[in-house]
Design an enzyme around this catalytic site. Structure first.
Site, short mmCIF file in Angstrom:
data_model
loop_
_atom_site.label_atom_id
_atom_site.label_comp_id
_atom_site.label_asym_id
_atom_site.label_seq_id
_atom_site.Cartn_x
_atom_site.Cartn_y
_atom_site.Cartn_z
N LYS A 1 0.86 -1.18 0.00
CA LYS A 1 0.00 0.00 0.00
C LYS A 1 0.89 1.23 0.00
CE LYS A 1 -2.17 1.82 3.62
NZ LYS A 1 -3.18 2.09 4.67
N ARG B 1 -10.22 -1.46 7.52
CA ARG B 1 -9.29 -2.44 8.10
C ARG B 1 -8.77 -1.96 9.44
NH1 ARG B 1 -4.21 -0.02 9.14
NH2 ARG B 1 -2.89 0.12 7.29
N GLN C 1 -11.82 8.63 10.75
CA GLN C 1 -11.78 7.20 11.05
C GLN C 1 -12.54 6.83 12.32
OE1 GLN C 1 -8.33 4.83 10.54
NE2 GLN C 1 -7.38 6.20 9.06
N ASN D 1 -12.40 14.73 22.53
CA ASN D 1 -11.62 15.07 21.34
C ASN D 1 -10.88 16.38 21.58
OD1 ASN D 1 -10.88 14.40 18.56
ND2 ASN D 1 -11.97 16.28 18.00
N SER E 1 -4.03 11.58 15.66
CA SER E 1 -2.71 11.65 15.01
C SER E 1 -1.76 12.46 15.89
CB SER E 1 -2.84 12.30 13.63
OG SER E 1 -3.45 13.58 13.73
N MET F 1 -5.01 3.21 18.17
CA MET F 1 -5.07 2.97 16.73
C MET F 1 -4.44 4.08 15.89
SD MET F 1 -6.40 0.07 17.02
CE MET F 1 -6.40 -0.25 15.26
N GLY F 2 -3.90 5.10 16.50
CA GLY F 2 -3.43 6.24 15.73
C GLY F 2 -1.93 6.37 15.57
N THR F 3 -1.15 5.62 16.35
CA THR F 3 0.30 5.79 16.33
C THR F 3 0.94 4.82 15.34
OG1 THR F 3 0.35 6.58 18.61
CG2 THR F 3 2.40 5.73 17.73
N GLY G 1 -2.28 -0.90 17.79
CA GLY G 1 -2.59 -1.13 16.39
C GLY G 1 -1.77 -0.23 15.49
#
Length: 321
Positions: A67, A111, A139, A160, A199, A219-221, A292
């Protein structure tokens, strides 16, 4: 070569199919049947963008490819495009010839959501009732939809950096008929499962924001320097990941390892839990954390599934390459 444009992905790939593909890939990785190539991820010095390549080979599924893509933080404001942009390329492992080019933007979101969802299935307490969300960007909605399918959640709470974005995930909760509440970070103590999808390059979720027995999916790193949670949180948790090498170099564990709080050997593969070679959660009081980092094999698995569906439905575009 076949082309499956981005515009076709939404009608081809379901959350269920993405979940199955990612779960199978994690299991294959843990059993040694699939492996990822080293990640290339760089700041290109233009538009503040991060660009790179993730690839791998799944011997069991005979899936080979990569990818290409990254993160353009100014896209939405300047061009009306989502910030994450990517394309998946598949190759014939027998000959090396290119077989498919697949739009990767929606696949990346699906995914990534599937990965955290798989971690919830295998690591969260079965009686989890409150789901915490940190992050409310593009996301986050995908993450929330996928997570809600794994437990009988009764409430969603959210925080947030930009509170005005929280309606993005409040809407998803409402669609599922589940109440939503915006909370300060210390309000995450009431959560049984927490998903962090930002992020950020500085942690927001601290160890004292997380209660005993919680499952945390980070899930962001996916780049050196990024960090969503305090390193001390990993030191007090059972840490699992998609790819150990990535976790300790570009994932959330990079900081805890650098600070000497954990060792590489303390990080386990989620696939080992799926395969039954690792017990997973040790008790109802244990904090579990899934790092993740996003492996290329995830993208290849969902892309291969999409190509198969596109061919079946006559949607794939064939070109002489």
């Amino acid at each position: 070569m076949l082309i499956v444009p981005e515009r076709e992905i939404a009608d081809l790939m379901t959350r269920e199919a993405a979940f199955d593909a990612v779960e199978q890939v994690f299991a294959s990785m843990a059993s040694g049947d699939a492996y990822n190539f080293p990640v290339v991820r760089e700041a290109i010095g233009h538009e503040d963008a991060l660009y790179g390549f993730k690839g791998g080979f799944d011997r069991a599924g005979l899936t080979l490819g990569l990818k290409a893509g990254g993160y353009w933080p100014n896209n939405l404001e300047k061009h009306g495009l989502i910030n994450h942009q990517s394309t998946v390329f598949l190759f014939d492992p027998d000959t090396g010839r290119p077989t498919a080019m697949v739009g990767g933007n929606l696949l990346t979101a699906l995914r990534t959501a599937a990965a955290s969802s798989v971690s919830i299935k295998h690591l969260a307490r079965t009686d989890a009732k409150i789901l915490g969300m940190i992050g409310a960007g593009h996301q986050a909605a995908f993450q929330l939809r996928a997570a809600l399918e794994q437990r009988n959640f009764e409430k969603v709470i959210g925080w947030n950096y930009h509170p005005e974005m929280l309606p993005n995930i409040e809407k998803v909760a409402a669609e599922a008929g589940i109440p939503f509440e915006a909370v300060p970070l210390d309000g995450m103590r009431q959560a049984d499962v927490i998903i962090s999808i930002t992020s950020a390059f500085a942690p927001s979720l601290m160890a004292d924001h997380v209660s005993a027995g919680t499952h945390v999916a980070c899930m962001g790193t996916d780049t050196k320097g990024k960090q969503e949670v305090e390193s001390a949180l990993l030191a007090g948790a059972g840490v699992f990941t998609d790819e150990v090498a990535q976790s300790v170099t570009i994932g959330e564990a990079q900081h805890a390892v650098a600070e000497g709080l954990i060792k590489e050997s303390d990080v386990a593969q989620l696939g080992a839990v799926i395969n039954g070679t690792h017990p997973g959660r040790s008790s109802d009081d244990q904090i579990t954390l899934f790092d993740g980092t996003g492996v290329g094999l995830q993208d290849l698995a969902v892309a291969a599934s999409v190509v198969e569906l596109a061919v079946r439905k006559g949607i794939a575009i064939e070109v002489d390459f």
